[in-house]
Design a protein around this motif. Sequence first.
Motif, PDB file in Angstrom:
ATOM      1  N   LEU A 144      41.834  45.812  35.036  1.00  6.28           N
ATOM      2  CA  LEU A 144      40.448  45.540  35.400  1.00  6.28           C
ATOM      3  C   LEU A 144      39.547  46.204  34.373  1.00  6.28           C
ATOM      4  O   LEU A 144      39.766  47.374  34.017  1.00  6.28           O
ATOM      5  N   TRP A 184      47.613  50.293  38.399  1.00  6.82           N
ATOM      6  CA  TRP A 184      46.265  49.857  38.030  1.00  6.82           C
ATOM      7  C   TRP A 184      45.851  50.458  36.695  1.00  6.82           C
ATOM      8  O   TRP A 184      45.939  51.671  36.500  1.00  6.82           O
ATOM      9  N   TYR A 240      41.271  41.171  35.858  1.00  2.00           N
ATOM     10  CA  TYR A 240      39.950  40.979  36.460  1.00  2.00           C
ATOM     11  C   TYR A 240      38.901  41.458  35.468  1.00  2.00           C
ATOM     12  O   TYR A 240      38.732  42.652  35.249  1.00  2.00           O
ATOM     13  N   LEU A 281      35.077  41.779  34.743  1.00  2.00           N
ATOM     14  CA  LEU A 281      33.964  41.900  35.689  1.00  2.00           C
ATOM     15  C   LEU A 281      32.641  41.506  35.039  1.00  2.00           C
ATOM     16  O   LEU A 281      32.021  42.281  34.311  1.00  2.00           O
ATOM     17  N   TRP A 290      32.781  31.626  40.669  1.00  2.00           N
ATOM     18  CA  TRP A 290      34.031  32.267  40.277  1.00  2.00           C
ATOM     19  C   TRP A 290      34.820  31.364  39.338  1.00  2.00           C
ATOM     20  O   TRP A 290      34.739  30.135  39.419  1.00  2.00           O
ATOM     21  N   CYS A 342      34.374  36.895  38.419  1.00  2.00           N
ATOM     22  CA  CYS A 342      33.392  36.742  39.498  1.00  2.00           C
ATOM     23  C   CYS A 342      32.011  36.912  38.887  1.00  2.00           C
ATOM     24  O   CYS A 342      31.644  38.008  38.462  1.00  2.00           O
ATOM     25  N   GLN A 358      32.053  41.758  44.323  1.00  2.00           N
ATOM     26  CA  GLN A 358      33.061  41.888  43.262  1.00  2.00           C
ATOM     27  C   GLN A 358      34.333  42.545  43.790  1.00  2.00           C
ATOM     28  O   GLN A 358      35.449  42.112  43.480  1.00  2.00           O
ATOM     29  N   SER A 392      36.198  40.138  46.287  1.00  2.00           N
ATOM     30  CA  SER A 392      36.801  39.015  45.565  1.00  2.00           C
ATOM     31  C   SER A 392      38.066  39.460  44.841  1.00  2.00           C
ATOM     32  O   SER A 392      39.094  38.767  44.859  1.00  2.00           O
ATOM     33  N   GLY A 393      38.002  40.620  44.205  1.00  2.00           N
ATOM     34  CA  GLY A 393      39.162  41.130  43.491  1.00  2.00           C
ATOM     35  C   GLY A 393      40.320  41.455  44.417  1.00  2.00           C
ATOM     36  O   GLY A 393      41.480  41.111  44.140  1.00  2.00           O
ATOM     37  N   ALA A 395      44.100  39.987  44.436  1.00  2.00           N
ATOM     38  CA  ALA A 395      45.165  40.967  44.208  1.00  2.00           C
ATOM     39  C   ALA A 395      46.196  40.886  45.326  1.00  2.00           C
ATOM     40  O   ALA A 395      47.412  40.897  45.080  1.00  2.00           O
TER      41      ALA A 395
END
Length: 434
Positions: A39, A75, A151, A153, A163, A250, A417, A420-421, A425
């Motif tokens: 991300l 992550w 992702y 952003l 999106w 997004c 945000q 949506s992520g 995921a």
Amino acid sequence: MEVARRHPTVATIVELGSSRSGRPIRALRIGSGDKVALLFGCPHPNEPIGAMMLDYLSERLASDAELREALDYTWYIVKCIDPDGTQLNEGWFAGPFNIETYVRNFYRPPGFLQVEWTFPIDYKTLHFSRPLPETKCLMKVIDGERPAFLYSLHNAGFGGAYWYITRPVPKLHARLHEIAKRHGIPLALGEPEVPYCEKFAEAVYGLFGVKDTYDYYEKHMDKDPASLISGGAGSDEYAYARAGTFALVCELPYYYDPRIEDTSPTDRTRRDTVLESLEASEKAWEFIRETYAELRPLLQNPSSPFAVAIDDNLKHVPASIEAERKWATTAEDTLRPATGAEAFDSLVVRRFYNELSIGMLWRLCREELARASDPRTSRVLGDIERELDRKLSLECSALEAELNYRVVPIRDLVRVQLASGLLFARHLLGEDAV
């Protein structure tokens, strides 16, 4: 990074490299799940909301073992991938949040200096092999870790929520709509960002890459498409080629007007409204071209970020307008009545985006005026600056009067945000719950 200091057993700092000006770029690695998620915030430097979302998500992941276990990822979180460009937008970060403040403090680099669009690519006659140092930082994670989920952003300046995803996931499209509406953000139901992206559902599109842009130019222009493209591949395009990565973007607005959701038909065709918007854009860019022709010989710093952006845009935007005109005059779908949202997008929102480049030209002129020591040069620069200042004031005032817009609270942008992520995921782990 404070998160790594507070939670050293689950969070570590990964040095990825440096920006072009030498600012360090680091990733925060959290957890040790089976899949990898990458991300990153500020993929375009005028889009800072993702950095705030990542602040929250980083702390939550590091402090909540149950959440880490439920989200079985390792992550990699990069709060700001373009720190140099982001600094040039700081003038509007503290507000006031209105159109003129944003326009007068806006900066966006040209394609070949955008982290998001400078990944290597070889496609037909297009050969791009000049990734930025910041882009190489992302490539290091993509090549080394092969993320399952990426992702990037983003934010849109004006409009509604929409999106982009790698492939359609029909059962989640309506869920995205629900997330936005839960936080009072309308869907962007006007014209798509580009005419050639694939629509999966209202406000949900397939990710498009430089190959799609190339093919679009090849169809609608008589020139070599490679000569019309400033940058390279996108992050999602590169990650998919390397690792089959699923990517999500997004796009959320800072400002919106309710007309962006008006699906009722107007008395004009979509073709008419698009062509009128292109005519307005041509006039705006002709003004920029003429003004920049006066300003350019006076520049003491022709490598100013603003000068480089305007130079490149003057090479590529007119061709983009020409291609869109050819598309609009040949596509059968443009013969139907435009919806209220489509007409609003073409005839009003597009004017807002035209002003952003005039704002960068004004910033360039002010930068040079502050540097000038010769009285004659100062006088000429002063005349140009006053004309640009007058035009910005008039155009921004006209937009303020014509728009019935609302500033979207930052907390709502962050929440959409984030939700949506997490939705995607979890989907990629085989779960459906938000």
